[in-house]
Motif scaffolding. Structure first.
Motif, mmCIF file in Angstrom:
data_model
loop_
_atom_site.group_PDB
_atom_site.id
_atom_site.type_symbol
_atom_site.label_atom_id
_atom_site.label_comp_id
_atom_site.label_asym_id
_atom_site.label_seq_id
_atom_site.Cartn_x
_atom_site.Cartn_y
_atom_site.Cartn_z
ATOM 1 N N UNK A 168 0.856 -1.188 0.000
ATOM 2 C CA UNK A 168 0.000 0.000 0.000
ATOM 3 C C UNK A 168 0.894 1.241 0.000
ATOM 4 N N UNK A 169 0.659 2.122 -0.947
ATOM 5 C CA UNK A 169 1.554 3.262 -1.184
ATOM 6 C C UNK A 169 0.934 4.554 -0.670
ATOM 7 N N UNK A 170 1.668 5.226 0.207
ATOM 8 C CA UNK A 170 1.247 6.526 0.740
ATOM 9 C C UNK A 170 2.013 7.640 0.026
ATOM 10 N N UNK A 171 1.443 8.835 -0.042
ATOM 11 C CA UNK A 171 2.133 9.946 -0.720
ATOM 12 C C UNK A 171 3.454 10.299 -0.043
ATOM 13 N N UNK A 172 4.430 10.612 -0.862
ATOM 14 C CA UNK A 172 5.718 11.088 -0.363
ATOM 15 C C UNK A 172 5.518 12.417 0.357
ATOM 16 N N UNK A 191 0.058 14.884 5.837
ATOM 17 C CA UNK A 191 0.649 13.707 5.205
ATOM 18 C C UNK A 191 0.440 12.454 6.058
ATOM 19 N N UNK A 192 0.484 12.590 7.382
ATOM 20 C CA UNK A 192 0.220 11.444 8.248
ATOM 21 C C UNK A 192 -1.218 10.966 8.086
ATOM 22 N N UNK A 193 -2.138 11.899 7.874
ATOM 23 C CA UNK A 193 -3.531 11.532 7.651
ATOM 24 C C UNK A 193 -3.697 10.726 6.366
ATOM 25 N N UNK A 194 -2.827 10.997 5.389
ATOM 26 C CA UNK A 194 -2.852 10.207 4.160
ATOM 27 C C UNK A 194 -2.459 8.760 4.445
ATOM 28 N N UNK A 195 -1.494 8.579 5.335
ATOM 29 C CA UNK A 195 -1.113 7.215 5.726
ATOM 30 C C UNK A 195 -2.289 6.534 6.431
ATOM 31 N N UNK A 196 -2.955 7.265 7.311
ATOM 32 C CA UNK A 196 -4.134 6.727 8.000
ATOM 33 C C UNK A 196 -5.198 6.305 6.994
ATOM 34 N N UNK A 197 -5.391 7.139 5.969
ATOM 35 C CA UNK A 197 -6.377 6.821 4.932
ATOM 36 C C UNK A 197 -5.983 5.545 4.195
ATOM 37 N N UNK A 198 -4.702 5.395 3.870
ATOM 38 C CA UNK A 198 -4.219 4.205 3.169
ATOM 39 C C UNK A 198 -4.430 2.961 4.033
ATOM 40 N N UNK A 199 -4.122 3.079 5.328
ATOM 41 C CA UNK A 199 -4.309 1.956 6.250
ATOM 42 C C UNK A 199 -5.786 1.572 6.343
#
Length: 467
Positions: A168-172, A191-199
């Motif tokens: 699963x790829x999160x934005x740089x 950006x951390x919220x993007x990781x949360x969204x990916x998870x």
């Protein structure tokens, strides 16, 4: 018939390489490669004796062929070199010395031969500890050349078999080109919220997260410095999902950032990864690597009952070399040196940015610095061809540079830690002269076209012709 080239001349060496090695094993400067026969400190020398300033070799961390490192390897080689199944003090001395640089939670060590092996083991540790399989990575990331690591390296897998369902790829977290830029009030949280969204998206598909992998300073992604506070927030999201945080320090550890010994420490004093991987600079060119982790992760791995053994990992010579590198870093105060020289380099590069429109961004810390070249200020379009031309011209001036980033337009500075203030002045002066010459060529080019911003694009057929 023309005479054969000299047996050891560059032409003969190149011909033999083309005959014996795969073309996928690429050279720097493929149109006119350099035959390097010697290195010393921050300098490399070709077969004609020409001296090049090395701005990119982060493997020769304390300098090419550092005499104390060479001596340590030589002396131990004369006594014993065997595997780690025998009791020996070198491996324990090395582990102890490394532990003194890390947070106390990271107290169990595995020794290996390469950064790729280290990241592969980190993946195994994470999966065994969590009981999960999936991995979250950053876009454009590169973590090694083993099959397991190609799978978690978007930089590679997008050109090969594509993305696996468990990746699963999160934005740089790039505040210059990414989703959230320098004008965002809290890019770390965004950006951390993007990781949360990916998870969350992965969990909705019934997937379970084993680990989040990230270079502490993404290098292939374009010499990126994540906003402070990003890693702690990401770690919170990952750990809530049952995963662990893996900090890849293979390119950026061991004092390179100047302010700290480890680049992950830029994210805050309280942030501690679950696993840290090391390679490249740990051995100054000798093949040695390491994984550091917590007792809890190590115990879960031990519970499998499967022995971890690496024939050459942790051998007495490798550990002697690793100890020598740490000693040199301390005795020569290279961490403080990196902070001083890196700050000076950033200052001079910022002056160049004010002078040359092609420079869109200067970012970095210590002796990890990127110069982002653009065609246009409004669009920030990567100046890929211009960057390639500039690197070639710098090579003609005996300065070794390279590019990174998705657009191959970011000049990367990751020199040996002995890189000096005089080197900085010389390199930036040459950079200035070449950029000025490039701008003059563009102004004289009949194909010059104005861009929407009103600034001319630095694009011209003349740049393809060497001076």
């Amino acid at each position: 018939m023309a005479a054969d080239p000299a047996p050891h001349g560059k032409a003969a060496t190149l011909a033999r390489r083309r005959r014996l090695l795969s073309s996928s094993c690429r050279l720097f400067f493929p149109e006119d490669p350099i035959k390097i026969v010697r290195g010393q400190g921050q300098y490399m020398y070709d077969e004609q004796g020409a001296e090049y300033i090395d701005c990119i070799n982060n493997v020769a961390h304390v300098g090419h062929c550092h005499p104390l490192v060479v001596q340590a390897a030589h002396e131990q080689n004369q006594v014993l070199n065997t595997n780690s199944r025998y009791l020996h003090d070198n491996i324990l001395d090395f582990a102890q010395k490394l532990s003194e640089t890390l947070p106390e939670e990271l107290c169990v060590f595995y020794f290996l031969n390469s950064g790729s092996e280290a990241n592969d083991l980190a993946l195994r540790l994470a999966r065994q500890y969590t009981g999960h399989w999936d991995v979250v990575v950053l876009d454009h990331a590169y973590h090694g050349h083993l099959s397991s690591l190609i799978d978690i390296s978007p930089y590679k897998f997008r050109d090969l078999d594509g993305q696996k369902e468990w990746v699963h790829v999160a934005p740089l977290p790039d505040t210059y080109r990414g989703l959230y830029r320098e004008d965002h009030p809290n890019p770390a949280e965004a950006y951390a919220s993007e990781v949360k969204r990916v998870v969350s998206s992965a969990q909705e598909q019934g997937r379970q997260i084993a680990a989040f992998f990230a270079e502490s300073l993404p290098s292939v992604g374009g010499q990126i410095v994540p906003p402070a506070g990003y890693f702690p927030e990401v770690a919170e999201h990952i750990r809530k999902a049952g995963g662990v945080f893996v900090a890849d320090e293979i390119q950026v550890g061991f004092g390179r950032v100047g302010k700290h010994f480890w680049a992950f420490q830029l994210q805050g004093e309280d942030f501690v990864p679950d696993i840290v991987t090391m390679g490249k600079s740990i051995g100054n060119g000798h093949p040695v690597a390491c994984v550091a982790t917590t007792q809890a992760v190590a115990r879960a791995f031990e519970a499998t009952g499967v022995e971890y053994f690496n024939t050459f990992g942790g051998n007495p010579v490798s550990c002697a070399v690793g100890l020598a590198v740490l000693d040199v870093l301390e005795k020569e105060q290279l961490q403080a040196h990196a902070a001083c020289v890196g700050s000076f380099l950033m200052e001079l590069l910022q002056q160049q940015k004010a002078k040359h429109p092609i420079i869109g961004d200067i970012r970095g810390v210590g002796l990890f610095i990127g110069v982002d070249l653009i065609k246009d200020e409004a669009t920030r379009m990567p100046a890929t061809e211009e960057a390639d031309y500039l690197v070639s011209r710098m090579k003609e001036n005996y300065i070794l540079l390279s590019t990174d980033g998705p657009g191959r337009n970011v000049l990367k500075f990751k020199p040996p830690m002995c890189f000096s203030l005089d080197n900085v002045q010389h390199v930036v002066a040459k950079l200035d002269a070449i950029l000025t010459d490039m701008e003059e060529k563009v102004r004289s080019c009949e194909t010059l076209r104005p861009q929407p911003s009103g600034s001319p694009a630095l694009s011209c057929p003349l740049l393809g012709k060497k001076k």
